[in-house]
Structures are given as structure tokens and as C-alpha cells.
Design a protein around this motif. Structure first.
Motif, PDB file in Angstrom:
ATOM      1  N   VAL A  57      17.413  72.432   8.887  1.00  0.00           N
ATOM      2  CA  VAL A  57      16.849  72.919   7.623  1.00  0.00           C
ATOM      3  C   VAL A  57      15.382  73.298   7.821  1.00  0.00           C
ATOM      4  CG1 VAL A  57      16.194  72.191   5.292  1.00  0.00           C
ATOM      5  CG2 VAL A  57      18.479  71.707   6.143  1.00  0.00           C
ATOM      6  N   ALA A  58      14.652  72.477   8.566  1.00  0.00           N
ATOM      7  CA  ALA A  58      13.241  72.789   8.832  1.00  0.00           C
ATOM      8  C   ALA A  58      13.114  74.081   9.641  1.00  0.00           C
ATOM      9  CB  ALA A  58      12.581  71.626   9.565  1.00  0.00           C
ATOM     10  N   GLN A  59      14.019  74.286  10.596  1.00  0.00           N
ATOM     11  CA  GLN A  59      13.982  75.520  11.389  1.00  0.00           C
ATOM     12  C   GLN A  59      14.310  76.739  10.527  1.00  0.00           C
ATOM     13  OE1 GLN A  59      16.686  74.608  14.587  1.00  0.00           O
ATOM     14  NE2 GLN A  59      15.046  73.871  15.912  1.00  0.00           N
ATOM     15  N   PHE A  60      15.300  76.599   9.648  1.00  0.00           N
ATOM     16  CA  PHE A  60      15.602  77.700   8.728  1.00  0.00           C
ATOM     17  C   PHE A  60      14.388  78.012   7.858  1.00  0.00           C
ATOM     18  CE2 PHE A  60      20.352  76.902   9.026  1.00  0.00           C
ATOM     19  CZ  PHE A  60      20.640  78.149   9.544  1.00  0.00           C
ATOM     20  N   ASN A  61      13.764  76.965   7.349  1.00  0.00           N
ATOM     21  CA  ASN A  61      12.598  77.141   6.492  1.00  0.00           C
ATOM     22  C   ASN A  61      11.467  77.835   7.255  1.00  0.00           C
ATOM     23  OD1 ASN A  61      10.885  76.967   4.320  1.00  0.00           O
ATOM     24  ND2 ASN A  61      10.372  74.825   4.658  1.00  0.00           N
ATOM     25  N   ALA A  62      11.223  77.399   8.479  1.00  0.00           N
ATOM     26  CA  ALA A  62      10.160  78.004   9.282  1.00  0.00           C
ATOM     27  C   ALA A  62      10.470  79.470   9.587  1.00  0.00           C
ATOM     28  CB  ALA A  62       9.980  77.224  10.586  1.00  0.00           C
ATOM     29  N   THR A  63      11.728  79.764   9.851  1.00  0.00           N
ATOM     30  CA  THR A  63      12.111  81.144  10.157  1.00  0.00           C
ATOM     31  C   THR A  63      11.937  82.042   8.940  1.00  0.00           C
ATOM     32  OG1 THR A  63      13.687  80.339  11.796  1.00  0.00           O
ATOM     33  CG2 THR A  63      13.981  82.594  11.026  1.00  0.00           C
ATOM     34  N   VAL A  64      12.406  81.574   7.798  1.00  0.00           N
ATOM     35  CA  VAL A  64      12.262  82.372   6.576  1.00  0.00           C
ATOM     36  C   VAL A  64      10.782  82.555   6.239  1.00  0.00           C
ATOM     37  CG1 VAL A  64      12.674  82.354   4.080  1.00  0.00           C
ATOM     38  CG2 VAL A  64      14.524  81.801   5.644  1.00  0.00           C
ATOM     39  N   ASN A  65       9.998  81.512   6.407  1.00  0.00           N
ATOM     40  CA  ASN A  65       8.566  81.607   6.140  1.00  0.00           C
ATOM     41  C   ASN A  65       7.909  82.609   7.089  1.00  0.00           C
ATOM     42  OD1 ASN A  65       6.056  80.952   4.951  1.00  0.00           O
ATOM     43  ND2 ASN A  65       5.643  79.535   6.633  1.00  0.00           N
ATOM     44  N   TYR A  66       8.290  82.569   8.365  1.00  0.00           N
ATOM     45  CA  TYR A  66       7.706  83.503   9.336  1.00  0.00           C
ATOM     46  C   TYR A  66       8.065  84.941   8.980  1.00  0.00           C
ATOM     47  CZ  TYR A  66       6.453  85.818  13.647  1.00  0.00           C
ATOM     48  OH  TYR A  66       5.897  86.671  14.561  1.00  0.00           O
ATOM     49  N   VAL A  67       9.328  85.166   8.663  1.00  0.00           N
ATOM     50  CA  VAL A  67       9.755  86.524   8.298  1.00  0.00           C
ATOM     51  C   VAL A  67       9.030  86.969   7.034  1.00  0.00           C
ATOM     52  CG1 VAL A  67      11.722  87.891   7.478  1.00  0.00           C
ATOM     53  CG2 VAL A  67      11.987  86.380   9.442  1.00  0.00           C
ATOM     54  N   ASN A  68       8.871  86.060   6.100  1.00  0.00           N
ATOM     55  CA  ASN A  68       8.214  86.391   4.839  1.00  0.00           C
ATOM     56  C   ASN A  68       6.741  86.738   5.039  1.00  0.00           C
ATOM     57  OD1 ASN A  68       8.021  86.713   2.041  1.00  0.00           O
ATOM     58  ND2 ASN A  68       7.434  84.579   1.752  1.00  0.00           N
ATOM     59  N   THR A  69       6.072  86.006   5.917  1.00  0.00           N
ATOM     60  CA  THR A  69       4.632  86.227   6.075  1.00  0.00           C
ATOM     61  C   THR A  69       4.290  87.253   7.146  1.00  0.00           C
ATOM     62  OG1 THR A  69       4.488  84.361   7.608  1.00  0.00           O
ATOM     63  CG2 THR A  69       4.026  83.919   5.271  1.00  0.00           C
ATOM     64  N   GLN A  70       5.114  87.382   8.178  1.00  0.00           N
ATOM     65  CA  GLN A  70       4.764  88.250   9.301  1.00  0.00           C
ATOM     66  C   GLN A  70       5.575  89.541   9.374  1.00  0.00           C
ATOM     67  OE1 GLN A  70       2.159  87.444  11.244  1.00  0.00           O
ATOM     68  NE2 GLN A  70       1.921  85.618   9.975  1.00  0.00           N
TER      69      GLN A  70
END
Length: 165
Positions: A16-29
Motif C-alpha cells: 500500500v505504501a508503494q502504491f501510494n508513493a507511486t501515485v504521489n510520484y506520478v501526480n507530482t512529477q
């Protein structure tokens, strides 16, 4: 070492943390995708418009970063490409998913019929009942031996008392 269910819970939390980090990265970068085919449409122009106050802040931030890097003489590392980071994050998610699958496959009872599991549980309940009866018998035997020891101690103490008087 923790049991399999705890390991599974930890892995799920990490996933779940990895999914969250991936979505956050895609959202910000990630680059913004056009909302429709016409690049001059109002929707695309509004989506690509800078937020209020960000244009000035970005220019001053870039100028201060350039001044800091020139003053320190440090060379900055090149930023990894968006695609390479996404590939790495995706690989991490896939590996974690495989680890979770392996943990699930190693859980006891996987691959056996429910009837077989119920029979095993019934056998274990019967065995537990037998062991409980044995335990109660041993407790009773212990109490009897303890009472016998107490009587023996009392008899010995009376004998010692009689010999001294």
C-alpha cells in the motif's frame, strides 16, 4: 521471526505504501496529459495554466538555486528520467506482489479440501480433550502427593519432637 500472517500483513502494508508513493510520484512529477484532442481548447489551456503566484516563485527559486550551485561549486547529479523511475517503482510493486503471493501459498491449509481441514480440526479437538484429561489427572496426583508429603513432614516433626522431650 514473525509468523506468516504477520509477515503477510507487513507486506500488504508495504505494498500500500508503494502504491501510494507511486501515485504521489506520478501526480507530482508526471507531465499533464491533454484532456481532449484540440490543444487550443479552453479545457487544455486551463489545465496547463500556471497556478496563481507560482510563476514568480518558480523564477526566484531557480535563480537562488543557480546562485547556490555556482557559489558552492558543487556539481548536481542529473535527475533520473520519469520513465526510469516509473519502471523502478513498477518493478518494486511487482516484486512485492510476488512476495505476497508466495506468503499466501505457504499458508497452512492451502490446497486442501475444507472437509479435510474440518476432519483435522476435529482430530485436534479430540486430542486436546485427551491431553486436558491427562493434565487434570496429573494435577490430582500432584495434590495427593503434596498431601502425602505434608503428612510425612508432620509425622517426622512429631517424631523429632517426641525424641527431644
Amino acid at each position: 521471526m514473525s509468523d506468516r500472517l504477520t509477515q503477510l500483513q507487513i507486506c500488504l502494508d508495504q505494498l500500500v505504501a508503494q502504491f501510494n508513493a507511486t501515485v504521489n510520484y506520478v501526480n507530482t512529477q508526471g507531465d499533464l496529459a491533454p484532456l481532449d484532442e484540440d490543444k487550443t481548447s479552453v479545457i487544455n489551456l486551463a489545465a496547463n495554466a500556471p497556478l496563481p503566484g507560482t510563476k514568480k516563485e518558480a523564477a526566484t527559486e531557480q535563480a537562488s538555486q543557480a546562485a547556490n550551485s555556482e557559489a558552492s561549486g558543487a556539481t548536481s547529479r542529473p535527475k533520473p528520467s520519469f520513465d526510469s523511475v516509473i519502471n523502478e517503482l513498477s518493478t518494486d510493486i511487482i516484486l512485492k506482489s510476488r512476495q505476497i503471493s508466495m506468503l499466501i501459498d505457504s499458508l497452512p491449509g492451502i490446497g486442501t479440501l475444507p472437509e479435510t481441514q474440518l476432519k483435522i480440526i476435529g482430530d485436534l479437538v479430540d486430542e486436546l480433550d485427551e491431553v486436558e484429561k491427562e493434565r487434570e489427572a496429573k494435577i490430582k496426583e500432584k495434590d495427593e502427593l503434596l498431601k502425602w508429603c505434608e503428612e510425612l513432614i508432620v509425622d517426622v516433626s512429631h517424631g523429632i519432637f517426641k525424641t527431644r522431650t
